[in-house]
Motif scaffolding. Structure first.
Motif, short mmCIF file in Angstrom:
data_model
loop_
_atom_site.label_atom_id
_atom_site.label_comp_id
_atom_site.label_asym_id
_atom_site.label_seq_id
_atom_site.Cartn_x
_atom_site.Cartn_y
_atom_site.Cartn_z
N VAL B 52 0.83 -1.11 -0.23
CA VAL B 52 -0.09 0.04 0.02
C VAL B 52 0.95 1.24 0.03
O VAL B 52 1.69 1.32 0.94
N GLN B 68 -2.46 -8.09 -3.99
CA GLN B 68 -2.13 -6.84 -3.19
C GLN B 68 -2.42 -7.12 -1.72
O GLN B 68 -3.33 -7.67 -1.12
N ALA B 69 -1.56 -6.90 -0.97
CA ALA B 69 -1.43 -7.04 0.48
C ALA B 69 -1.98 -5.74 1.28
O ALA B 69 -2.07 -4.61 0.89
N ALA B 70 -2.35 -5.87 2.48
CA ALA B 70 -2.54 -4.73 3.37
C ALA B 70 -1.54 -4.02 3.70
O ALA B 70 -0.47 -4.46 3.55
N HIS B 71 -1.60 -2.87 4.25
CA HIS B 71 -0.56 -1.76 4.42
C HIS B 71 0.44 -2.39 5.29
O HIS B 71 0.33 -2.86 6.67
N ARG B 73 1.95 -5.58 5.36
CA ARG B 73 1.86 -6.78 5.48
C ARG B 73 2.55 -7.69 4.38
O ARG B 73 2.30 -9.05 4.50
N ALA B 76 4.75 -10.66 5.08
CA ALA B 76 3.70 -11.93 5.68
C ALA B 76 2.91 -12.51 4.63
O ALA B 76 2.92 -13.73 4.60
N VAL B 77 2.43 -11.71 3.89
CA VAL B 77 1.73 -12.37 2.76
C VAL B 77 2.57 -13.02 1.90
O VAL B 77 2.29 -14.27 1.33
N THR B 79 5.29 -14.76 2.75
CA THR B 79 5.40 -15.90 3.46
C THR B 79 4.46 -16.91 3.34
O THR B 79 4.86 -18.06 3.02
N ALA B 105 7.49 -4.69 11.46
CA ALA B 105 7.50 -6.08 12.22
C ALA B 105 7.53 -7.05 11.08
O ALA B 105 8.40 -8.29 11.44
N GLU B 106 6.84 -7.15 10.36
CA GLU B 106 6.50 -8.11 9.35
C GLU B 106 8.18 -8.22 8.70
O GLU B 106 8.40 -9.41 8.17
N ALA B 110 10.10 -11.84 8.82
CA ALA B 110 10.43 -12.34 7.44
C ALA B 110 11.92 -12.52 7.26
O ALA B 110 12.48 -13.85 6.99
#
Lengths: 354, 252
Positions: B52, B68-71, B73, B76-77, B79, B105-106, B110
């Motif tokens: 995002v 498309q990932a959340a802001h 993340r 994590a997606v 992964t 954090a993600e 990762a």
């Protein structure tokens, strides 16, 4: 298969494996941690992947990534952790990705405690995250029913391309009961032609997204989602009734509260009171039909919950003012005793002749 | 008279016209990634993850399967995708707000897990899409919509050097910071991206290329001044170079 004695959280995990789920991403939180630990041992045995994420937020987004490849995938948590997953659940709905999310509810709000509760009803049945959406919510009341509903949850998820929530509570998660895993009918997992797995051999690139910058296009996408929700409302409602035919009063409860209420109802029947029960199994879509069928002939309803009164709002909508609806609940992790539910039943029925 | 082709589209990008502002270097970075995927012949085996920010629509530009990932993340997606499909190439394309602020954090975890993915981290020291607010990478003294008097270390803290930080984690395999402010640096950018995807191909673990990029619109500079601004202000604060090369360190 023979019966085995298992803990509720482990039954959820084994039922998911049984239903063909090989991927689990989660984060420890009481009272569902046994589920995570079970998956850590079990999934490598079936060639699957267990991964402990750095947070519930990361876990639900790992689920989003895995779901996008077309596999059956799940995560589990308890109330505060479930709140953290809400953003991800909204994205799963928007991008139309199937997944199972388990919420073993504990006392709240805030950090609350680790005792059983049903106070996340609003959150799971009214969307919960941002945007116009619902997620199907299945609420088992026995460990055997967990097995059936976990399989059903994955089927609903795949059929409608939607996240599905299995709602338990700390008591169901922690208790032990004998259960039997029946052989599932072998079914070919349907081809998920929308999955993003790399385009080799399957044509043009695909995109998984919930973004639509054009308002008209997003409205169309929302209309598509609403049609899907209408289909789920039409096809997936589940409930159980008990002696409602001649009932003067009907108690309604789900999950753990329904088990305790059932004992109170049986005691009331023995005392000569005509009491029935409606047990919603799907909380969304809410089973309105058994209320519509009984509302013009009963004297009233009593909603029993481990909350300050949440499902009772849906009961009132279904009863539509045609009969009185009362509520009895305990909160903060206090589990209502059979005796106090019995007293409530006696009170609304105007007493028992001794 | 015969014609000789000297420049072509890369098959790594779609023919969709990008929405990026004039002078923004996202387009160049997209092209470098697209060329690498084309040259390694892995377009059909790749799943990209858009984040995002300004690059949210990158899923319309990369010519491969995209999610498309959340802001924040995206790692994590990625992964989740890579753990199911370990033989596919998985990359994220993230800006500095997405990766270094809401998604730190993600990114850290990762990297710590040594996820065998490639992160393209575009650092232009500002939030572009939302209108020029302070990013974790905004320089001391830099004026933004949310630091109108310039970033003050005493109030807003100090910039995060993501490449240096992540390279301290044992799970990382390849980390390099490059820039887009002139042609030699753009060529080095492509080499770094190639190296990162090769690292993933060999299964060595987490690779990241931090690319210093421009934002003429929100910096209030013209495209040419923006390139100078990268060179004169960003490169001294974010030194270029290889921060981690686990294979080289292992003497292989």
């Amino acid at each position: 298969m023979a019966k085995v004695l298992m803990k509720g959280n482990e039954v959820i995990a084994e039922a998911a494996v049984h239903a063909g789920c090989k991927y689990f991403f989660g984060y420890p939180i009481t009272p569902q941690s046994e589920l995570v630990a079970y998956m850590a041992r079990r999934l490598p045995e079936v060639g699957g992947v267990f991964l402990q994420a750095e947070s519930e937020v990361a876990a639900i987004n790992m689920v989003y990534g895995a779901a996008g490849t077309g596999v059956r995938v799940m995560t589990s948590s308890s109330s505060p952790g479930f709140s953290l997953k809400q953003e991800g659940i909204s994205y799963l709905v928007g991008a139309e990705l199937p997944a199972l999310i388990v919420n073993v509810v504990r006392g709240g709000p805030g950090l609350g405690n680790i005792q059983p509760a049903q106070s996340d009803y609003f959150q799971v049945t009214k969307g919960g995250g941002h945007g116009d959406y619902y997620t199907p919510v299945l609420a088992p009341s026995t460990l055997q029913e967990i097995i059936d509903l976990t399989e059903a949850a994955f089927e609903i998820a795949d059929t409608y391309r939607t996240p599905v929530i299995l709602l338990g509570d700390g008591m169901l998660g922690q208790m032990m009961e004998p259960v039997e895993f029946k052989d599932l009918t072998e079914r070919e997992p349907g081809q998920k032609e929308w999955a993003t797995t790399g385009t080799r051999g399957d044509g043009k690139p695909r995109t998984i997204t919930s973004l639509d910058l054009n308002a008209d296009a997003l409205e169309k996408r929302n209309e598509h989602l609403q049609k899907k929700f209408a289909m789920i409302r039409q096809n997936e409602v589940r409930y159980e009734t008990y002696e409602t035919e001649d009932a003067d009063y009907i108690v309604t409860a789900y999950g753990t509260a329904a088990r305790i209420a059932m004992n109170a109802i049986q005691k009331a029947r023995k005392a000569g009171l005509k009491i029935g029960m409606i047990r919603p199994i799907t909380l969304w879509p809410f089973p309105e039909q058994p209320f519509i069928e009984t509302r013009d002939r009963v004297k009233g309803y009593l909603s029993v919950e481990m909350s300050a009164g949440q499902m009772v709002e849906d009961v009132r909508l279904a009863v539509d003012g045609r009969a009185p609806v009362s509520f009895f609940g305990r909160t903060g992790g206090v589990v209502p005793a059979q005796e106090e539910i019995y007293e409530q039943i006696v009170n609304i029925s105007g007493g028992v002749e001794v | 008279m015969s014609m000789k082709t000297v420049f072509e589209r890369t098959s790594g990008l779609t023919e969709t016209q990008t929405h990026y502002c004039p002078g923004c270097t996202h387009g160049i970075i997209h092209r470098m990634v697209g060329e690498v995927l084309e040259e390694m012949d892995i377009l059909e085996d790749t799943v990209g993850v858009a984040s995002v920010g300004c690059s949210v629509l990158s899923y319309e530009y990369f010519n491969c399967d995209m999610t498309q990932a959340a802001h924040g993340r995206a790692p994590a997606v990625a992964t989740g995708i890579k753990r199911v499909l370990p033989d596919r190439f998985v990359f994220t394309y993230q800006g500095d707000g997405d990766l270094a602020s809401i998604g730190i954090a993600e990114a850290v975890h990762a990297a710590a897990r040594g996820e065998n993915i490639t992160v393209i981290f575009v650092n232009n020291a500002i939030y572009g899409m939302t209108g020029g607010q302070m990013a974790p990478t905004t320089l001391i003294g830099q004026k933004t919509a949310t630091t109108p008097f310039g970033r003050n270390a005493a109030v807003q803290g100090l910039p995060i050097r993501v490449s240096e930080m992540l390279s301290t984690l044992d799970g990382t395999a390849y980390i390099e910071r490059v820039s887009t402010h002139d042609v030699p640096n753009i060529i080095r950018t492509k080499k770094a991206i190639r190296k990162a995807f090769e690292t993933q191909k060999q299964g060595h673990g987490f690779s990241m290329v931090e690319v210093l990029s421009s934002c003429p619109t929100n910096w209030g500079l013209d495209p040419s001044e923006s390139l100078d601004w990268i060179k004169d202000n960003m490169v001294p604060a974010y030194p270029l170079g290889v921060y981690k090369d686990s294979q080289k360190e292992a003497g292989q």
